[in-house]
Design a protein around this motif. Structure first.
Motif, PDB file in Angstrom:
ATOM      1  N   LEU A  20       0.838  -1.196   0.000  1.00  0.00           N
ATOM      2  CA  LEU A  20       0.000   0.000   0.000  1.00  0.00           C
ATOM      3  C   LEU A  20       0.873   1.246   0.000  1.00  0.00           C
ATOM      4  CD1 LEU A  20      -2.806   1.439   0.461  1.00  0.00           C
ATOM      5  CD2 LEU A  20      -2.267   1.295   2.923  1.00  0.00           C
ATOM      6  N   ILE A  21       0.548   2.167  -0.895  1.00  0.00           N
ATOM      7  CA  ILE A  21       1.123   3.515  -0.875  1.00  0.00           C
ATOM      8  C   ILE A  21       0.047   4.454  -0.356  1.00  0.00           C
ATOM      9  CG2 ILE A  21       1.977   5.431  -2.282  1.00  0.00           C
ATOM     10  CD1 ILE A  21       3.134   3.349  -4.213  1.00  0.00           C
ATOM     11  N   VAL A  22       0.392   5.279   0.609  1.00  0.00           N
ATOM     12  CA  VAL A  22      -0.546   6.282   1.098  1.00  0.00           C
ATOM     13  C   VAL A  22      -0.157   7.638   0.522  1.00  0.00           C
ATOM     14  CG1 VAL A  22      -1.437   7.500   3.122  1.00  0.00           C
ATOM     15  CG2 VAL A  22      -1.106   5.025   3.197  1.00  0.00           C
ATOM     16  N   SER A  23      -1.107   8.258  -0.149  1.00  0.00           N
ATOM     17  CA  SER A  23      -0.900   9.585  -0.721  1.00  0.00           C
ATOM     18  C   SER A  23      -1.278  10.621   0.326  1.00  0.00           C
ATOM     19  CB  SER A  23      -1.763   9.752  -1.977  1.00  0.00           C
ATOM     20  OG  SER A  23      -1.570  11.037  -2.532  1.00  0.00           O
ATOM     21  N   VAL A  24      -0.277  11.319   0.838  1.00  0.00           N
ATOM     22  CA  VAL A  24      -0.495  12.309   1.888  1.00  0.00           C
ATOM     23  C   VAL A  24      -0.481  13.694   1.242  1.00  0.00           C
ATOM     24  CG1 VAL A  24       0.206  13.120   4.165  1.00  0.00           C
ATOM     25  CG2 VAL A  24       0.713  10.769   3.482  1.00  0.00           C
ATOM     26  N   GLN A  25      -1.651  14.089   0.749  1.00  0.00           N
ATOM     27  CA  GLN A  25      -1.803  15.373   0.070  1.00  0.00           C
ATOM     28  C   GLN A  25      -3.024  16.086   0.639  1.00  0.00           C
ATOM     29  OE1 GLN A  25      -1.072  15.472  -4.280  1.00  0.00           O
ATOM     30  NE2 GLN A  25      -0.828  13.256  -4.140  1.00  0.00           N
ATOM     31  N   PRO A  26      -2.841  16.912   1.652  1.00  0.00           N
ATOM     32  CA  PRO A  26      -3.979  17.610   2.249  1.00  0.00           C
ATOM     33  C   PRO A  26      -4.642  18.546   1.243  1.00  0.00           C
ATOM     34  CG  PRO A  26      -2.028  17.783   3.633  1.00  0.00           C
ATOM     35  CD  PRO A  26      -1.587  17.235   2.320  1.00  0.00           C
ATOM     36  N   ILE A  27      -5.852  18.931   1.543  1.00  0.00           N
ATOM     37  CA  ILE A  27      -6.554  19.921   0.725  1.00  0.00           C
ATOM     38  C   ILE A  27      -5.792  21.240   0.766  1.00  0.00           C
ATOM     39  CG2 ILE A  27      -8.671  21.297   0.567  1.00  0.00           C
ATOM     40  CD1 ILE A  27     -10.186  18.836   1.537  1.00  0.00           C
ATOM     41  N   ASP A  28      -5.552  21.823  -0.392  1.00  0.00           N
ATOM     42  CA  ASP A  28      -4.805  23.077  -0.463  1.00  0.00           C
ATOM     43  C   ASP A  28      -5.458  24.146   0.407  1.00  0.00           C
ATOM     44  OD1 ASP A  28      -3.106  21.903  -2.266  1.00  0.00           O
ATOM     45  OD2 ASP A  28      -4.018  22.822  -4.041  1.00  0.00           O
ATOM     46  N   GLY A  30      -6.163  23.968   3.460  1.00  0.00           N
ATOM     47  CA  GLY A  30      -6.952  23.417   4.552  1.00  0.00           C
ATOM     48  C   GLY A  30      -6.193  23.413   5.872  1.00  0.00           C
ATOM     49  N   ALA A  31      -6.874  23.016   6.913  1.00  0.00           N
ATOM     50  CA  ALA A  31      -6.285  23.039   8.251  1.00  0.00           C
ATOM     51  C   ALA A  31      -5.070  22.118   8.369  1.00  0.00           C
ATOM     52  CB  ALA A  31      -7.340  22.644   9.280  1.00  0.00           C
ATOM     53  N   MET A  32      -5.002  21.086   7.523  1.00  0.00           N
ATOM     54  CA  MET A  32      -3.915  20.114   7.613  1.00  0.00           C
ATOM     55  C   MET A  32      -2.809  20.364   6.598  1.00  0.00           C
ATOM     56  SD  MET A  32      -6.325  16.746   8.244  1.00  0.00           S
ATOM     57  CE  MET A  32      -5.059  15.723   8.985  1.00  0.00           C
ATOM     58  N   ASP A  33      -2.914  21.459   5.875  1.00  0.00           N
ATOM     59  CA  ASP A  33      -1.953  21.777   4.821  1.00  0.00           C
ATOM     60  C   ASP A  33      -0.715  22.459   5.412  1.00  0.00           C
ATOM     61  OD1 ASP A  33      -0.825  22.048   2.336  1.00  0.00           O
ATOM     62  OD2 ASP A  33      -1.990  23.822   1.781  1.00  0.00           O
ATOM     63  N   ARG A  34       0.012  21.690   6.236  1.00  0.00           N
ATOM     64  CA  ARG A  34       1.227  22.189   6.868  1.00  0.00           C
ATOM     65  C   ARG A  34       2.267  21.072   6.874  1.00  0.00           C
ATOM     66  NH1 ARG A  34      -2.440  23.469  10.912  1.00  0.00           N
ATOM     67  NH2 ARG A  34      -1.251  22.275  12.474  1.00  0.00           N
ATOM     68  N   ALA A  40       3.698  14.117  10.072  1.00  0.00           N
ATOM     69  CA  ALA A  40       3.049  13.286  11.087  1.00  0.00           C
ATOM     70  C   ALA A  40       2.127  12.252  10.443  1.00  0.00           C
ATOM     71  CB  ALA A  40       2.268  14.172  12.055  1.00  0.00           C
ATOM     72  N   MET A  41       1.330  12.657   9.457  1.00  0.00           N
ATOM     73  CA  MET A  41       0.437  11.713   8.787  1.00  0.00           C
ATOM     74  C   MET A  41       1.232  10.650   8.038  1.00  0.00           C
ATOM     75  SD  MET A  41      -2.958  13.671   7.399  1.00  0.00           S
ATOM     76  CE  MET A  41      -2.114  14.832   6.308  1.00  0.00           C
ATOM     77  N   ALA A  42       2.329  11.053   7.393  1.00  0.00           N
ATOM     78  CA  ALA A  42       3.164  10.094   6.678  1.00  0.00           C
ATOM     79  C   ALA A  42       3.746   9.072   7.649  1.00  0.00           C
ATOM     80  CB  ALA A  42       4.275  10.827   5.929  1.00  0.00           C
ATOM     81  N   SER A  43       4.210   9.544   8.797  1.00  0.00           N
ATOM     82  CA  SER A  43       4.774   8.643   9.798  1.00  0.00           C
ATOM     83  C   SER A  43       3.709   7.684  10.330  1.00  0.00           C
ATOM     84  CB  SER A  43       5.379   9.453  10.942  1.00  0.00           C
ATOM     85  OG  SER A  43       6.441  10.281  10.476  1.00  0.00           O
ATOM     86  N   ALA A  44       2.510   8.205  10.551  1.00  0.00           N
ATOM     87  CA  ALA A  44       1.413   7.361  11.026  1.00  0.00           C
ATOM     88  C   ALA A  44       1.044   6.305   9.994  1.00  0.00           C
ATOM     89  CB  ALA A  44       0.199   8.220  11.374  1.00  0.00           C
ATOM     90  N   ALA A 214      -9.292   8.911   1.142  1.00  0.00           N
ATOM     91  CA  ALA A 214      -9.980   8.132   2.177  1.00  0.00           C
ATOM     92  C   ALA A 214      -9.180   8.048   3.469  1.00  0.00           C
ATOM     93  CB  ALA A 214     -10.272   6.729   1.664  1.00  0.00           C
ATOM     94  N   LEU A 215      -7.863   8.258   3.377  1.00  0.00           N
ATOM     95  CA  LEU A 215      -7.018   8.165   4.553  1.00  0.00           C
ATOM     96  C   LEU A 215      -6.487   9.508   5.034  1.00  0.00           C
ATOM     97  CD1 LEU A 215      -4.904   5.001   3.660  1.00  0.00           C
ATOM     98  CD2 LEU A 215      -6.709   5.175   5.370  1.00  0.00           C
ATOM     99  N   THR A 216      -6.293  10.445   4.132  1.00  0.00           N
ATOM    100  CA  THR A 216      -5.547  11.648   4.526  1.00  0.00           C
ATOM    101  C   THR A 216      -6.261  12.972   4.267  1.00  0.00           C
ATOM    102  OG1 THR A 216      -4.363  11.737   2.390  1.00  0.00           O
ATOM    103  CG2 THR A 216      -3.348  10.462   4.180  1.00  0.00           C
ATOM    104  N   ARG A 217      -7.467  12.932   3.733  1.00  0.00           N
ATOM    105  CA  ARG A 217      -8.213  14.183   3.560  1.00  0.00           C
ATOM    106  C   ARG A 217      -9.423  14.142   4.488  1.00  0.00           C
ATOM    107  NH1 ARG A 217      -7.775  16.535  -2.622  1.00  0.00           N
ATOM    108  NH2 ARG A 217      -5.548  16.982  -2.442  1.00  0.00           N
ATOM    109  N   LEU A 218      -9.173  14.550   5.707  1.00  0.00           N
ATOM    110  CA  LEU A 218     -10.174  14.435   6.760  1.00  0.00           C
ATOM    111  C   LEU A 218     -11.441  15.214   6.426  1.00  0.00           C
ATOM    112  CD1 LEU A 218     -10.831  13.338   9.571  1.00  0.00           C
ATOM    113  CD2 LEU A 218      -9.709  15.354  10.542  1.00  0.00           C
ATOM    114  N   GLU A 219     -11.294  16.348   5.767  1.00  0.00           N
ATOM    115  CA  GLU A 219     -12.462  17.160   5.434  1.00  0.00           C
ATOM    116  C   GLU A 219     -13.429  16.404   4.522  1.00  0.00           C
ATOM    117  OE1 GLU A 219      -8.931  20.130   5.458  1.00  0.00           O
ATOM    118  OE2 GLU A 219      -9.280  18.009   5.036  1.00  0.00           O
ATOM    119  N   ILE A 220     -12.886  15.708   3.527  1.00  0.00           N
ATOM    120  CA  ILE A 220     -13.726  14.982   2.573  1.00  0.00           C
ATOM    121  C   ILE A 220     -14.447  13.831   3.267  1.00  0.00           C
ATOM    122  CG2 ILE A 220     -13.654  13.462   0.560  1.00  0.00           C
ATOM    123  CD1 ILE A 220     -11.455  15.249  -0.569  1.00  0.00           C
ATOM    124  N   MET A 221     -13.715  13.061   4.047  1.00  0.00           N
ATOM    125  CA  MET A 221     -14.328  11.905   4.699  1.00  0.00           C
ATOM    126  C   MET A 221     -15.323  12.339   5.772  1.00  0.00           C
ATOM    127  SD  MET A 221     -13.133   9.693   2.812  1.00  0.00           S
ATOM    128  CE  MET A 221     -14.004   8.342   3.599  1.00  0.00           C
TER     129      MET A 221
END
Length: 238
Positions: A20-28, A30-34, A40-44, A214-221
């Motif tokens: 599995l590859i996790v794409s860690v790309q927050p919404i531009d 957005g609150a997680m776009d830092r 932190a999300m990549a490490s998790a 589904a894993l890294t865009r909290l706003e969408i989910m």
């Protein structure tokens, strides 16, 4: 900066095989776009079993690479152009920047659309840096073209995102099955939003699966869950 401690292209693909590859790309914007949140999300994600990561932007990729020196990373740069319809790693300068930031794999738009540099030119530049090349594409013919022009990996990433028709809800399994027969390394990407869909991708010939929103865009989910609750309230309360 270089990529992971895995020192061969074959070793990187072996590390990603059936993974599995996790794409860690927050919404531009957005609150997680830092950067620190992405790291932190990549490490998790890696702690949870991800074999690889997909990271946008050279500076952000460098931050993730510093935190996760042994994890294969697919790097890309997204830009919006007035002249060209594509967005994913379309400029030579972005290929160089991603390689220097530590990408193992560079994702390049592999669709048959107008572009500032040919896919073959960008792929050669990536290879000159020692990086693998992933072609993000939408059709079987594009897969043939990109394999001819230097792609090491085929991704179904762009299926459903290149025309004016509404984006389908389900992944493009027919495209996945078609490109899986061509002999290259295939990453299933695009709307693989549940564990069952990821399992189906491997069963239908994918070597690896990428999951993003589904894993890294909290706003969408969160919106999906919120809408379901709201609809239930509307349907079942007087």
């Amino acid at each position: 900066m270089t990529g992971t401690a895995i020192d061969t292209k074959a070793g990187i693909l072996k590390a990603l095989q059936d993974g599995l590859i996790v794409s860690v790309q927050p919404i531009d914007g957005g609150a997680m776009d830092r950067d620190e949140v992405v790291v932190a999300m990549a490490s998790a994600a890696v702690d949870g079993g991800a074999q690889g990561l997909r990271i946008e932007g050279a500076n952000r990729l460098a931050a993730v690479r510093a935190a996760l020196p042994n994890t294969p990373i697919v790097g890309l740069v997204k830009r919006d152009f007035e002249e060209w319809p594509l967005r994913i790693t379309a400029l030579m300068e972005d290929v160089h920047a991603l390689a220097k930031a530590g990408a193992d794999i560079i994702a390049i738009d592999g669709t048959d659309r107008p572009r500032p540099h040919s896919f073959a030119e960008l792929a050669k530049a990536a290879h000159d840096h020692g990086c693998l090349v992933m072609a993000d594409l939408s059709t079987e013919q594009e897969a043939d073209n990109c394999l001819r022009d230097g792609a090491d990996i085929i991704g179904t990433t762009m299926s459903g995102y290149t025309g004016e028709a509404p984006t389908p809800e389900e992944p493009d399994f027919p495209l996945l099955e078609a490109v899986a027969k061509k002999g290259g390394f295939v990453i299933a990407e695009g709307r693989f939003s549940t564990p069952d869909l990821c399992r189906a991708a491997i069963e239908r010939g994918a070597d690896c699966v990428t999951v993003g929103s589904a894993l890294t865009r909290l706003e969408i989910m969160t919106q999906l869950f919120s809408n379901a609750v709201a609809a239930a309230r509307k349907d079942h309360r007087p």
